[in-house]
Design a protein around this motif. Structure first.
Motif, PDB file in Angstrom:
ATOM      1  N   ASP A 109       0.852  -1.183   0.000  1.00  0.00           N
ATOM      2  CA  ASP A 109       0.000   0.000   0.000  1.00  0.00           C
ATOM      3  C   ASP A 109       0.896   1.244   0.000  1.00  0.00           C
ATOM      4  O   ASP A 109       1.977   1.235   0.600  1.00  0.00           O
ATOM      5  CB  ASP A 109      -0.880  -0.009   1.245  1.00  0.00           C
ATOM      6  N   PRO A 110       0.484   2.314  -0.685  1.00  0.00           N
ATOM      7  CA  PRO A 110       1.321   3.526  -0.686  1.00  0.00           C
ATOM      8  C   PRO A 110       1.632   4.061   0.712  1.00  0.00           C
ATOM      9  O   PRO A 110       2.678   4.693   0.909  1.00  0.00           O
ATOM     10  CB  PRO A 110       0.473   4.533  -1.480  1.00  0.00           C
ATOM     11  N   SER A 111       0.752   3.819   1.675  1.00  0.00           N
ATOM     12  CA  SER A 111       0.994   4.317   3.029  1.00  0.00           C
ATOM     13  C   SER A 111       1.848   3.377   3.877  1.00  0.00           C
ATOM     14  O   SER A 111       2.122   3.672   5.041  1.00  0.00           O
ATOM     15  CB  SER A 111      -0.343   4.560   3.737  1.00  0.00           C
ATOM     16  N   ILE A 148       5.140   2.601   4.607  1.00  0.00           N
ATOM     17  CA  ILE A 148       6.408   3.293   4.347  1.00  0.00           C
ATOM     18  C   ILE A 148       7.551   2.315   4.122  1.00  0.00           C
ATOM     19  O   ILE A 148       8.367   2.494   3.204  1.00  0.00           O
ATOM     20  CB  ILE A 148       6.723   4.268   5.497  1.00  0.00           C
ATOM     21  N   ASN A 149       7.653   1.274   4.941  1.00  0.00           N
ATOM     22  CA  ASN A 149       8.766   0.325   4.785  1.00  0.00           C
ATOM     23  C   ASN A 149       8.374  -0.914   3.977  1.00  0.00           C
ATOM     24  O   ASN A 149       9.145  -1.868   3.910  1.00  0.00           O
ATOM     25  CB  ASN A 149       9.324  -0.088   6.140  1.00  0.00           C
ATOM     26  N   ARG A 150       7.202  -0.933   3.398  1.00  0.00           N
ATOM     27  CA  ARG A 150       6.757  -1.951   2.455  1.00  0.00           C
ATOM     28  C   ARG A 150       6.790  -3.369   3.032  1.00  0.00           C
ATOM     29  O   ARG A 150       7.028  -4.337   2.314  1.00  0.00           O
ATOM     30  CB  ARG A 150       7.616  -1.920   1.182  1.00  0.00           C
ATOM     31  N   ASN A 151       6.531  -3.521   4.310  1.00  0.00           N
ATOM     32  CA  ASN A 151       6.561  -4.862   4.901  1.00  0.00           C
ATOM     33  C   ASN A 151       5.171  -5.430   5.171  1.00  0.00           C
ATOM     34  O   ASN A 151       5.032  -6.503   5.754  1.00  0.00           O
ATOM     35  CB  ASN A 151       7.376  -4.865   6.193  1.00  0.00           C
ATOM     36  N   GLY A 152       4.128  -4.706   4.780  1.00  0.00           N
ATOM     37  CA  GLY A 152       2.775  -5.202   4.963  1.00  0.00           C
ATOM     38  C   GLY A 152       2.233  -5.061   6.364  1.00  0.00           C
ATOM     39  O   GLY A 152       1.191  -5.643   6.679  1.00  0.00           O
ATOM     40  N   GLN A 153       2.902  -4.275   7.202  1.00  0.00           N
ATOM     41  CA  GLN A 153       2.477  -4.106   8.588  1.00  0.00           C
ATOM     42  C   GLN A 153       2.489  -2.631   8.963  1.00  0.00           C
ATOM     43  O   GLN A 153       3.286  -1.848   8.435  1.00  0.00           O
ATOM     44  CB  GLN A 153       3.388  -4.879   9.545  1.00  0.00           C
ATOM     45  N   THR A 154       1.643  -2.279   9.931  1.00  0.00           N
ATOM     46  CA  THR A 154       1.632  -0.921  10.467  1.00  0.00           C
ATOM     47  C   THR A 154       2.572  -0.883  11.657  1.00  0.00           C
ATOM     48  O   THR A 154       2.202  -1.244  12.781  1.00  0.00           O
ATOM     49  CB  THR A 154       0.216  -0.505  10.896  1.00  0.00           C
ATOM     50  N   PRO A 165       5.551   5.300  12.579  1.00  0.00           N
ATOM     51  CA  PRO A 165       4.697   6.498  12.675  1.00  0.00           C
ATOM     52  C   PRO A 165       4.291   6.986  11.278  1.00  0.00           C
ATOM     53  O   PRO A 165       5.044   6.836  10.313  1.00  0.00           O
ATOM     54  CB  PRO A 165       5.603   7.518  13.373  1.00  0.00           C
ATOM     55  N   PHE A 166       3.101   7.511  11.195  1.00  0.00           N
ATOM     56  CA  PHE A 166       2.547   8.106   9.979  1.00  0.00           C
ATOM     57  C   PHE A 166       2.195   7.078   8.901  1.00  0.00           C
ATOM     58  O   PHE A 166       1.885   7.449   7.776  1.00  0.00           O
ATOM     59  CB  PHE A 166       3.488   9.163   9.387  1.00  0.00           C
ATOM     60  N   GLU A 167       2.261   5.784   9.232  1.00  0.00           N
ATOM     61  CA  GLU A 167       1.792   4.792   8.273  1.00  0.00           C
ATOM     62  C   GLU A 167       0.270   4.722   8.304  1.00  0.00           C
ATOM     63  O   GLU A 167      -0.376   5.047   9.302  1.00  0.00           O
ATOM     64  CB  GLU A 167       2.386   3.413   8.567  1.00  0.00           C
ATOM     65  N   GLY A 168      -0.302   4.276   7.187  1.00  0.00           N
ATOM     66  CA  GLY A 168      -1.745   4.157   7.099  1.00  0.00           C
ATOM     67  C   GLY A 168      -2.255   2.900   7.765  1.00  0.00           C
ATOM     68  O   GLY A 168      -1.503   2.161   8.417  1.00  0.00           O
ATOM     69  N   GLU A 169      -3.527   2.650   7.575  1.00  0.00           N
ATOM     70  CA  GLU A 169      -4.166   1.501   8.207  1.00  0.00           C
ATOM     71  C   GLU A 169      -4.457   0.382   7.224  1.00  0.00           C
ATOM     72  O   GLU A 169      -4.784  -0.728   7.634  1.00  0.00           O
ATOM     73  CB  GLU A 169      -5.471   1.945   8.875  1.00  0.00           C
ATOM     74  N   ARG A 170      -4.364   0.648   5.910  1.00  0.00           N
ATOM     75  CA  ARG A 170      -4.663  -0.378   4.903  1.00  0.00           C
ATOM     76  C   ARG A 170      -3.375  -1.089   4.526  1.00  0.00           C
ATOM     77  O   ARG A 170      -2.753  -0.801   3.511  1.00  0.00           O
ATOM     78  CB  ARG A 170      -5.289   0.251   3.674  1.00  0.00           C
ATOM     79  N   MET A 171      -2.939  -2.039   5.353  1.00  0.00           N
ATOM     80  CA  MET A 171      -1.642  -2.661   5.156  1.00  0.00           C
ATOM     81  C   MET A 171      -1.698  -3.977   4.393  1.00  0.00           C
ATOM     82  O   MET A 171      -0.675  -4.594   4.162  1.00  0.00           O
ATOM     83  CB  MET A 171      -0.975  -2.895   6.516  1.00  0.00           C
ATOM     84  N   ALA A 172      -2.879  -4.445   4.048  1.00  0.00           N
ATOM     85  CA  ALA A 172      -2.971  -5.704   3.308  1.00  0.00           C
ATOM     86  C   ALA A 172      -2.312  -5.563   1.942  1.00  0.00           C
ATOM     87  O   ALA A 172      -2.433  -4.528   1.283  1.00  0.00           O
ATOM     88  CB  ALA A 172      -4.432  -6.111   3.149  1.00  0.00           C
TER      89      ALA A 172
END
Length: 512
Positions: free
Chosen positions: A227-229, A231-237, A240-247
């Motif tokens: 997901d664009p939000s 930040i570290n592209r690991n599929g987890q929240t 800080p400042f990461e989104g909630e749609r991590m799937a």
């Protein structure tokens, strides 16, 4: 004495004149009634302006089903701006766009389906559904660029935007569902003194997942389609400042837009040839549920898909036809010119930049600035840096993330094609053709830092201001939240050159 006989010349020629008049009059006799199925030689409309109909003479209903296959292969060169003083690049501090980045290749295979239904005379409804069987993209070395990719793909100091070679995942699915109506305003088959004029409107509706930026070879601990939000592209929240749609998302195949196409074509058959021409315009409106929605903010400079306008000229040649058996052969030579306006679009670097783990692209940017309550000119002059800026980031505003969609600059496209259509029987015809298309060179990162339409509030101006001699500020705009200096600043922007596409296509139509 023999009496003289006087011969009248007019009377002598009278029988001959009567016979001549009879012969001349015979072709002008009244025509016999023409059967509804009798062929009308050299007046039928060509493929480009043909509209099936209903409630016509002896034919109350028409239905056509078409299917076809299309394969397109595209190649292009990706280059970048640079001020490096080197042969073939730049001198004297001048910024050129000649730095080799990558060679781009794309291959698309489609299965096209279309259903036409006659509604009334010269009026038809139709459905189209392009099914993408395979769509692949790849970035590879361009004249040694892979050996210097740390320079060609540099982001912030010590940062690389992506690596070569880069491969996108293969995409497949229904591109869109199109519903349209065509009408012949004039029809040469009904009035041979007039050309055939077609006008049509088509709506395109998304039925598949919109495209998302993905990589086929993610780094260890990262996912393919983050997901664009994330930040570290690991599929987890977990930051800080990461989104909630991590799937993890699917690559998708649609454009995330609703399209409206308007087209009109004009043709006139003259014995064995039929010249034609026409115009077409495609308007697209993005869906808020797509990645367009993440960057659809008030101060965004460009967040709409490009407008595409086309002009077409062509010539159909009919060297042979047997209208009694409804068979024939048609050659079609066509030229199409297109104009693509500036717009946010899926560029050649969509996947590579959108799936980057570079911090300058992954970190969010806020949608707005607010007035700095600590702003004080005297305090600033006394060495308090927090008092210098009249506006600061409003962290309560919406966070914006980079999706891979970029501001593509306007360009023109030119395509030539040749095809042959074989009418095998009254209810069957086949087409086979080839085409070649060239796209003009254009930029694929044209976002500007400020939006000059909004410049009434110094508190919302952020860096979009100019300081005057007396210490006051003049607002020059509001910050564009989609601006990313590492790909949009002068000297860092990417370009596409030498973009060529070769395609082949074949189709069959069954007429009922």
């Amino acid at each position: 004495m023999r009496a003289a006989t006087r011969v009248d010349p007019g009377a002598a020629l009278a029988p001959l004149a009567a016979a001549a008049a009879l012969l001349a009059a015979s072709p002008a006799a009244a025509d016999e009634p023409r059967s509804a199925t009798e062929p009308r030689l050299m007046v039928e409309t060509g493929e480009i302006t043909s509209v099936i109909d209903a409630f016509d003479d002896g034919d109350n209903f028409d239905l056509n089903f078409s299917f076809g296959f299309e394969h397109a292969s595209k190649s292009a060169k990706i280059r970048r701006e640079t001020s490096i003083a080197a042969p073939g690049l730049s001198t004297g501090g001048y910024t050129s766009n000649l730095l080799n980045v990558a060679s781009y290749s794309e291959a698309t295979s489609k299965f096209n389906m279309r259903l036409d239904v006659g509604v009334y005379r010269d009026l038809a409804l139709y459905l189209r559904m392009p099914l993408i069987l395979s769509h692949s993209r790849e970035l590879t070395d361009l004249d040694g660029s892979a050996a210097h990719q740390a320079v060609a793909l540099a982001g912030a100091p010590g940062e690389q935007l992506f690596s070569l070679p880069f491969t996108s995942p293969n995409r497949s699915g229904i591109e869109y569902l199109a519903v349209g109506v065509d009408v012949n305003i004039m029809n040469q088959a009904r009035d041979r003194t007039k050309p055939t004029w077609l006008f049509g409107i088509e709506g395109r509706f998304p039925v598949s997942e919109p495209m998302h930026a993905c990589t086929e070879t993610p780094k260890s601990g990262q996912v393919k389609c983050a997901d664009p939000s994330d930040i570290n592209r690991n599929g987890q929240t977990d930051l800080p400042f990461e989104g909630e749609r991590m799937a993890q998302r699917e690559p998708g195949v649609g454009r995330g837009t609703i399209g409206l196409e308007v087209h009109t074509y004009l043709s006139k058959r003259i014995k064995y040839v039929e010249p034609y021409g026409g115009f077409k315009a495609l308007f697209e409106f993005h869906q808020e549920s797509s990645d367009y929605g993440l960057t659809d903010l008030q101060t965004s400079l460009v967040n709409h898909p490009p407008l595409v306008g086309s002009v077409m000229l062509g010539l159909m040649v009919i060297p042979w036809e047997n209208r009694e058996k409804f068979t024939g052969l048609t050659f079609d030579l066509r030229f199409t010119g297109e104009y693509h306006s500036e717009g946010r679009d899926y560029s050649e670097l969509f996947d590579a930049l959108g799936s980057s783990d570079a911090g300058t692209l992954r970190q969010p940017q806020w949608a707005a600035f607010r007035a700095n309550e600590a702003h004080n000119v005297a305090a600033c002059r006394n060495g308090n840096p927090s008092a210098c800026a009249p506006s600061v980031i409003d962290q309560g505003s919406q966070r914006t993330y980079f999706t891979g969609l970029s501001d593509v600059q306007p360009y023109g496209s030119y395509r030539g094609s040749a095809s042959v259509t074989w009418r095998a029987a009254e209810l069957v015809k086949f087409q086979l053709g080839v085409g070649f298309r060239h796209d003009q060179g254009h930029g694929i990162g044209g976002d500007q830092p400020c939006n000059s339409q909004y410049k009434s509030d110094i508190g919302a101006a952020g860096p979009c201001r100019r300081q005057n001699d007396d210490g006051s500020f003049t607002v020059t705009g509001s910050p564009n939240p989609n601006y990313r200096p590492t790909i949009n600043a002068i000297g860092r922007r990417f370009y596409v050159n030498d973009s060529n596409t070769f395609d082949i296509f074949a189709s069959g139509t069954f007429m009922f």
